[in-house]
Scaffold this motif. Structure first.
Motif, PDB file in Angstrom:
ATOM      1  N   VAL A  58       1.317  -3.032  -3.821  1.00 37.38           N
ATOM      2  CA  VAL A  58       2.472  -2.180  -3.265  1.00 37.38           C
ATOM      3  C   VAL A  58       2.645  -0.861  -4.137  1.00 37.38           C
ATOM      4  N   ILE A  59       2.503   0.301  -3.669  1.00 37.03           N
ATOM      5  CA  ILE A  59       2.701   1.463  -4.332  1.00 37.03           C
ATOM      6  C   ILE A  59       4.408   1.655  -4.648  1.00 37.03           C
ATOM      7  N   VAL A  60       4.650   1.702  -5.760  1.00 41.09           N
ATOM      8  CA  VAL A  60       6.154   1.838  -5.787  1.00 41.09           C
ATOM      9  C   VAL A  60       6.504   3.225  -6.723  1.00 41.09           C
ATOM     10  N   GLY A  61       7.364   3.769  -6.025  1.00 39.24           N
ATOM     11  CA  GLY A  61       7.568   5.255  -6.390  1.00 39.24           C
ATOM     12  C   GLY A  61       9.119   5.428  -6.644  1.00 39.24           C
ATOM     13  N   SER A  62       9.837   4.508  -6.450  1.00 43.76           N
ATOM     14  CA  SER A  62      11.374   4.667  -6.673  1.00 43.76           C
ATOM     15  C   SER A  62      11.794   3.893  -8.091  1.00 43.76           C
ATOM     16  N   ASN A  66      15.545  -2.271  -5.183  1.00 46.01           N
ATOM     17  CA  ASN A  66      14.302  -2.117  -4.744  1.00 46.01           C
ATOM     18  C   ASN A  66      13.093  -3.542  -4.358  1.00 46.01           C
ATOM     19  N   PRO A  67      12.709  -3.491  -3.005  1.00 44.03           N
ATOM     20  CA  PRO A  67      12.084  -4.528  -2.558  1.00 44.03           C
ATOM     21  C   PRO A  67      10.848  -4.964  -3.735  1.00 44.03           C
ATOM     22  N   ALA A  68      10.256  -4.192  -4.216  1.00 42.85           N
ATOM     23  CA  ALA A  68       9.254  -4.588  -5.297  1.00 42.85           C
ATOM     24  C   ALA A  68       9.654  -4.999  -6.405  1.00 42.85           C
ATOM     25  N   ALA A  97       2.199  -6.305   8.654  1.00 42.94           N
ATOM     26  CA  ALA A  97       2.390  -4.875   8.395  1.00 42.94           C
ATOM     27  C   ALA A  97       3.533  -4.563   9.365  1.00 42.94           C
ATOM     28  N   PRO A  98       4.507  -3.602   8.420  1.00 49.05           N
ATOM     29  CA  PRO A  98       5.673  -2.938   9.269  1.00 49.05           C
ATOM     30  C   PRO A  98       4.960  -2.141  10.415  1.00 49.05           C
ATOM     31  N   ARG A 143       3.970   0.849  12.995  1.00 50.44           N
ATOM     32  CA  ARG A 143       3.642   2.049  12.838  1.00 50.44           C
ATOM     33  C   ARG A 143       3.543   3.031  13.951  1.00 50.44           C
TER      34      ARG A 143
HETATM   35  C1  LIG Z   1       4.587   7.121  -2.407  1.00 54.25           C
HETATM   36  C2  LIG Z   1       5.051   5.555  -1.943  1.00 54.25           C
HETATM   37  C3  LIG Z   1       6.344   5.355  -2.665  1.00 54.25           C
HETATM   38  C4  LIG Z   1       6.637   3.849  -2.194  1.00 54.25           C
HETATM   39  N1  LIG Z   1       7.688   3.278  -2.847  1.00 54.25           N
HETATM   40  C5  LIG Z   1       8.119   2.018  -2.754  1.00 54.25           C
HETATM   41  C6  LIG Z   1       9.141   1.569  -3.529  1.00 54.25           C
HETATM   42  O1  LIG Z   1       9.656   2.131  -4.528  1.00 54.25           O
HETATM   43  N2  LIG Z   1       9.198   0.176  -3.134  1.00 54.25           N
HETATM   44  C7  LIG Z   1       8.703  -0.577  -2.281  1.00 54.25           C
HETATM   45  O2  LIG Z   1       9.166  -1.817  -2.296  1.00 54.25           O
HETATM   46  N3  LIG Z   1       7.885   0.069  -1.800  1.00 54.25           N
HETATM   47  C8  LIG Z   1       7.391   1.122  -1.994  1.00 54.25           C
HETATM   48  N4  LIG Z   1       6.412   1.740  -1.315  1.00 54.25           N
HETATM   49  C9  LIG Z   1       5.713   0.756  -0.208  1.00 54.25           C
HETATM   50  C10 LIG Z   1       6.146   1.225   1.250  1.00 54.25           C
HETATM   51  O3  LIG Z   1       7.443   1.047   1.618  1.00 54.25           O
HETATM   52  C11 LIG Z   1       5.252   0.683   2.249  1.00 54.25           C
HETATM   53  O4  LIG Z   1       3.699   0.955   2.129  1.00 54.25           O
HETATM   54  C12 LIG Z   1       5.070   0.925   3.674  1.00 54.25           C
HETATM   55  O5  LIG Z   1       6.520   0.092   4.135  1.00 54.25           O
HETATM   56  C13 LIG Z   1       4.172   0.134   4.758  1.00 54.25           C
HETATM   57  O6  LIG Z   1       4.061  -1.222   4.366  1.00 54.25           O
HETATM   58  P1  LIG Z   1       2.644  -1.662   4.120  1.00 54.25           P
HETATM   59  O7  LIG Z   1       2.119  -0.800   3.072  1.00 54.25           O
HETATM   60  O8  LIG Z   1       2.872  -3.113   3.706  1.00 54.25           O
HETATM   61  O9  LIG Z   1       1.762  -1.398   5.433  1.00 54.25           O
HETATM   62  C14 LIG Z   1       5.921   3.032  -1.301  1.00 54.25           C
HETATM   63  C15 LIG Z   1       4.775   3.612  -0.838  1.00 54.25           C
HETATM   64  C16 LIG Z   1       4.472   4.864  -0.927  1.00 54.25           C
HETATM   65  C17 LIG Z   1       3.310   5.493  -0.363  1.00 54.25           C
END
Ligand SMILES: Cc1cc2nc3c(=O)[nH]c(=O)nc-3n(C[C@H](O)[C@H](O)[C@H](O)COP(=O)(O)O)c2cc1C
Length: 164
Positions: A107-111, A47-49, A144-145, A147
């Motif tokens: 960063v939102i992390v869901g995984s 996971n990148p986070a 930003a990645p 869109r």
């Molecule tokens: C519901 C949700 C879950 C996400 N889960 C992860 C995650 O587990 N790991 C991670 O590195 N980024 C996660 N992200 C971040 C997205 O990958 C990121 O927001 C998207 O690539 C756009 O990049 P930006 O927010 O930098 O513009 C998540 C985003 C959302 C909305």
């Protein structure tokens, strides 16, 4: 992180809209280094986070009651069962936008392993820990990645395949 900065983030979170203003959320602010390290170890493989989960000064655990939003007297009132996820998305976005405004990264992390993280943070039965948001001082400003273009997903008056 200075306590005023954290308060600013949480005040922004507080103002998020929600189903019937029920505010079905609970936030757990994780500060201890050991806990952040444990959470980092619970993320999905590669996971990148992972690194920022460990390095960030705070991680906010976003929890919600799944049986409030979209329910009336215990009955689901629309075709969607999980409106609480919508509300949690909104509070998460408020946090991330305020973080950006304050020059912080988030960063939102869901995984991740939700059960193990709930156990660590002692989330009570009936609540779900849906996401983790590490917030800190970025060492660089990533671009930003990309869109989708507006013309690709915005439809005027009727849905059209071309999007125009
Ligand atoms: C519901 C949700 C879950 C996400 N889960 C992860 C995650 O587990 N790991 C991670 O590195 N980024 C996660 N992200 C971040 C997205 O990958 C990121 O927001 C998207 O690539 C756009 O990049 P930006 O927010 O930098 O513009 C998540 C985003 C959302 C909305």
């Amino acid at each position: 992180m200075a306590s005023e900065v954290l308060t600013d983030l949480l005040e922004a979170a507080r103002m998020a809209p929600s189903w019937g203003n029920l505010q079905c959320w609970e936030l757990v602010v994780v500060r201890a280094a050991e806990d952040k390290k444990t959470l980092a170890g619970l993320l999905s493989k590669k996971n990148p986070a992972t690194k920022c989960m460990e390095m960030a000064p705070v991680v906010i655990g976003v929890c919600g009651n799944p049986l409030k939003s979209g329910y009336y007297n215990g009955q689901q009132v629309t075709r969607y069962q999980h409106w609480f996820l919508y509300d949690l998305g909104l509070i998460s976005q408020n946090i991330c936008l305020k973080a950006f405004e304050l020059g912080l990264g988030s960063v939102i992390v869901g995984s991740f392993d939700h059960n193990a993280a709930e156990e660590l943070l002692r989330i009570p039965a009936g609540l779900e820990l849906v996401s983790l948001i590490p917030i800190g001082y970025p060492d660089h400003a990533p671009s930003a990645p990309s869109r989708r273009a507006l013309g690709d997903f915005v439809h005027y008056d009727r849905f059209t395949e071309s999007g125009t």
